[in-house]
Design a protein around this motif. Sequence first.
Motif, PDB file in Angstrom:
ATOM      1  N   ASP A 100     -16.953 -17.871 -24.930  1.00  0.00           N
ATOM      2  CA  ASP A 100     -16.173 -16.703 -25.362  1.00  0.00           C
ATOM      3  C   ASP A 100     -15.437 -16.910 -26.682  1.00  0.00           C
ATOM      4  OD1 ASP A 100     -16.899 -15.277 -23.038  1.00  0.00           O
ATOM      5  OD2 ASP A 100     -15.287 -16.243 -21.907  1.00  0.00           O
ATOM      6  N   ILE A 101     -15.922 -17.810 -27.515  1.00  0.00           N
ATOM      7  CA  ILE A 101     -15.243 -18.010 -28.797  1.00  0.00           C
ATOM      8  C   ILE A 101     -15.448 -16.798 -29.714  1.00  0.00           C
ATOM      9  CG2 ILE A 101     -17.083 -19.103 -30.143  1.00  0.00           C
ATOM     10  CD1 ILE A 101     -14.884 -21.210 -30.973  1.00  0.00           C
ATOM     11  N   GLU A 102     -16.313 -15.892 -29.292  1.00  0.00           N
ATOM     12  CA  GLU A 102     -16.451 -14.637 -30.026  1.00  0.00           C
ATOM     13  C   GLU A 102     -15.111 -13.907 -30.123  1.00  0.00           C
ATOM     14  OE1 GLU A 102     -20.480 -15.634 -28.383  1.00  0.00           O
ATOM     15  OE2 GLU A 102     -18.437 -15.620 -27.591  1.00  0.00           O
ATOM     16  N   ASN A 103     -14.210 -14.148 -29.165  1.00  0.00           N
ATOM     17  CA  ASN A 103     -12.893 -13.502 -29.209  1.00  0.00           C
ATOM     18  C   ASN A 103     -12.080 -13.986 -30.405  1.00  0.00           C
ATOM     19  OD1 ASN A 103     -13.542 -12.220 -26.804  1.00  0.00           O
ATOM     20  ND2 ASN A 103     -12.608 -13.815 -25.540  1.00  0.00           N
ATOM     21  N   GLU A 104     -12.141 -15.267 -30.680  1.00  0.00           N
ATOM     22  CA  GLU A 104     -11.443 -15.809 -31.844  1.00  0.00           C
ATOM     23  C   GLU A 104     -12.154 -15.398 -33.137  1.00  0.00           C
ATOM     24  OE1 GLU A 104     -10.177 -18.247 -28.380  1.00  0.00           O
ATOM     25  OE2 GLU A 104     -12.064 -17.455 -29.091  1.00  0.00           O
ATOM     26  N   VAL A 105     -13.480 -15.386 -33.091  1.00  0.00           N
ATOM     27  CA  VAL A 105     -14.250 -14.958 -34.263  1.00  0.00           C
ATOM     28  C   VAL A 105     -13.929 -13.508 -34.611  1.00  0.00           C
ATOM     29  CG1 VAL A 105     -16.588 -14.458 -35.092  1.00  0.00           C
ATOM     30  CG2 VAL A 105     -16.107 -16.638 -33.952  1.00  0.00           C
TER      31      VAL A 105
ATOM     32  N   GLU B  69     -13.092 -21.236 -44.560  1.00  0.00           N
ATOM     33  CA  GLU B  69     -12.060 -20.323 -44.085  1.00  0.00           C
ATOM     34  C   GLU B  69     -12.270 -19.982 -42.607  1.00  0.00           C
ATOM     35  OE1 GLU B  69      -9.300 -19.267 -45.583  1.00  0.00           O
ATOM     36  OE2 GLU B  69      -9.741 -20.438 -47.379  1.00  0.00           O
ATOM     37  N   LEU B  70     -13.522 -19.913 -42.155  1.00  0.00           N
ATOM     38  CA  LEU B  70     -13.798 -19.689 -40.744  1.00  0.00           C
ATOM     39  C   LEU B  70     -13.335 -20.868 -39.899  1.00  0.00           C
ATOM     40  CD1 LEU B  70     -15.100 -18.206 -38.337  1.00  0.00           C
ATOM     41  CD2 LEU B  70     -17.278 -19.292 -38.972  1.00  0.00           C
ATOM     42  N   ALA B  71     -13.742 -22.087 -40.300  1.00  0.00           N
ATOM     43  CA  ALA B  71     -13.335 -23.283 -39.547  1.00  0.00           C
ATOM     44  C   ALA B  71     -11.819 -23.396 -39.507  1.00  0.00           C
ATOM     45  CB  ALA B  71     -13.957 -24.523 -40.180  1.00  0.00           C
ATOM     46  N   LYS B  72     -11.175 -23.095 -40.627  1.00  0.00           N
ATOM     47  CA  LYS B  72      -9.720 -23.156 -40.683  1.00  0.00           C
ATOM     48  C   LYS B  72      -9.093 -22.102 -39.788  1.00  0.00           C
ATOM     49  CE  LYS B  72      -7.436 -21.456 -44.216  1.00  0.00           C
ATOM     50  NZ  LYS B  72      -6.803 -21.249 -45.547  1.00  0.00           N
ATOM     51  N   PHE B  73      -9.555 -20.876 -39.888  1.00  0.00           N
ATOM     52  CA  PHE B  73      -8.948 -19.784 -39.136  1.00  0.00           C
ATOM     53  C   PHE B  73      -9.059 -20.013 -37.632  1.00  0.00           C
ATOM     54  CE2 PHE B  73      -8.850 -15.811 -36.887  1.00  0.00           C
ATOM     55  CZ  PHE B  73      -7.847 -15.081 -37.503  1.00  0.00           C
TER      56      PHE B  73
END
Length: 449
Positions: free
Chosen positions: A61-66, A337-341
């Motif tokens: 469910d990491i789509e929620n953070e994405v 920026e994705l890895a950081k966010f």
Amino acid sequence: MKKTRRTALALTCGVVSIGLLLTGCTPSSGGGADQGPVSQDDIDKAMETPTELTFWTWVPDIENEVALFEAKYPAIDVKVENVGQGLPHYQKLRSAIEAGEGAPDVAQIEYQYIPSFVLPESLLDLTPYGADDLSGDYVEWAWNQVSPADEVWAIPQDVGPMGNLYREDLLTQAGITEPPATWDDYAAAAKAVKDTTGSYISNLGATQAGQMIGFFWQAGIKPFGYDGKETVKIDVNSDAAKEVATYWTDLIQQDLISTDVDFNDTWYQGLANGKYAGWLTAAWGPIFLQGTAESTSGLWRAAPLPQWTAGEEVSGNWGGSSDAVLASSKNPIAAYELAKFINNDHESAMKLATEQFLFPPQVSVLEDPAFVDQASEFYGGQQVNKLFAEISTTVDTDFEWVPFMDYVYSTYEETMGTVIADKGDIAAALDTWQDQLVKYAEDQGFTVE
């Protein structure tokens, strides 16, 4: 300030061997190039440019953070792919890197495997993108896992500081009213628990290298080292390591500690039916146990690991992972920026900690009452997150790996695991393991300290 990037030597080119070993060493494009500091204008432009990123991760469910990231940066579209966990994930990642196509922009990588991707220059050094500015946002030892020298190879995602989960009812039945404070106390408690209840105070997984290495970490042992080039340190059979090994040998041979292979149905049943009165595990263990032994809710408690010296507060780590940017990414700014966010934005990090139950390395989460003040019914109302947050501050900051930990783990299972399962001399097995690792390293062209 611009950092000087070390050049990794492709010493394992062409090797096809056990587990996750490198099958090729062609550096990904950009992997060996110096990169000047990225300006804010560069960042703004990249994040406003329509871009597609691919993210390989096994976090459910990491789509929620994405989704939070995409809401902040609507021009960026992220494709999340779960290509497997453990061996399948790394095999596919290495194959894509070697083929020169199909690799993701961002990939989840466990800390111990980062050096094996640094070696063939497969990861992007994140310092030019501002990653150094994040160092103070994480517990120091976790940051050192992704940045052992000048470069920053990934952003920490989760960690596994170790503690002691135990059945309060079974220890009380054995006359033990407080969790063992020292390893001597633990040995005495193991005998009392076995004599009184028939339960083992814990299980030492016969093939579980991560657990044993975590015990080494707690004891201040430095079995591995890597200079980022061609020199490795291998010292798994030091006098200190043998002391730890002898401790466990004694308990096993007295039948006070079991040596069952863990993470299978039989082991799960042992946690639920009282065969084990405890579990020496990591910060991800409490939630895992809660789902595995639901019928024992309210009986368990959490405590720090027993100490080798009375009065000390020291722990080791078992597990954890990071998000790294592949050197082959055609969109390195957006990928960074994705890895950081995902791992540094507070809302995203809190979701990882409270919804996916990854134990956080982020200081802001470890200090957030919404995380640390949670009371757990399964653990008798104890604030388990707070306890492990405190334990996390006691993990030794300097612990390194070699760039072939896959081989280290596989030989542990074959060599150490057999001896542990047979209740043999673990200290003597360390000598065999040492010889195997040194020979392998030298065969691959490394210089061994």
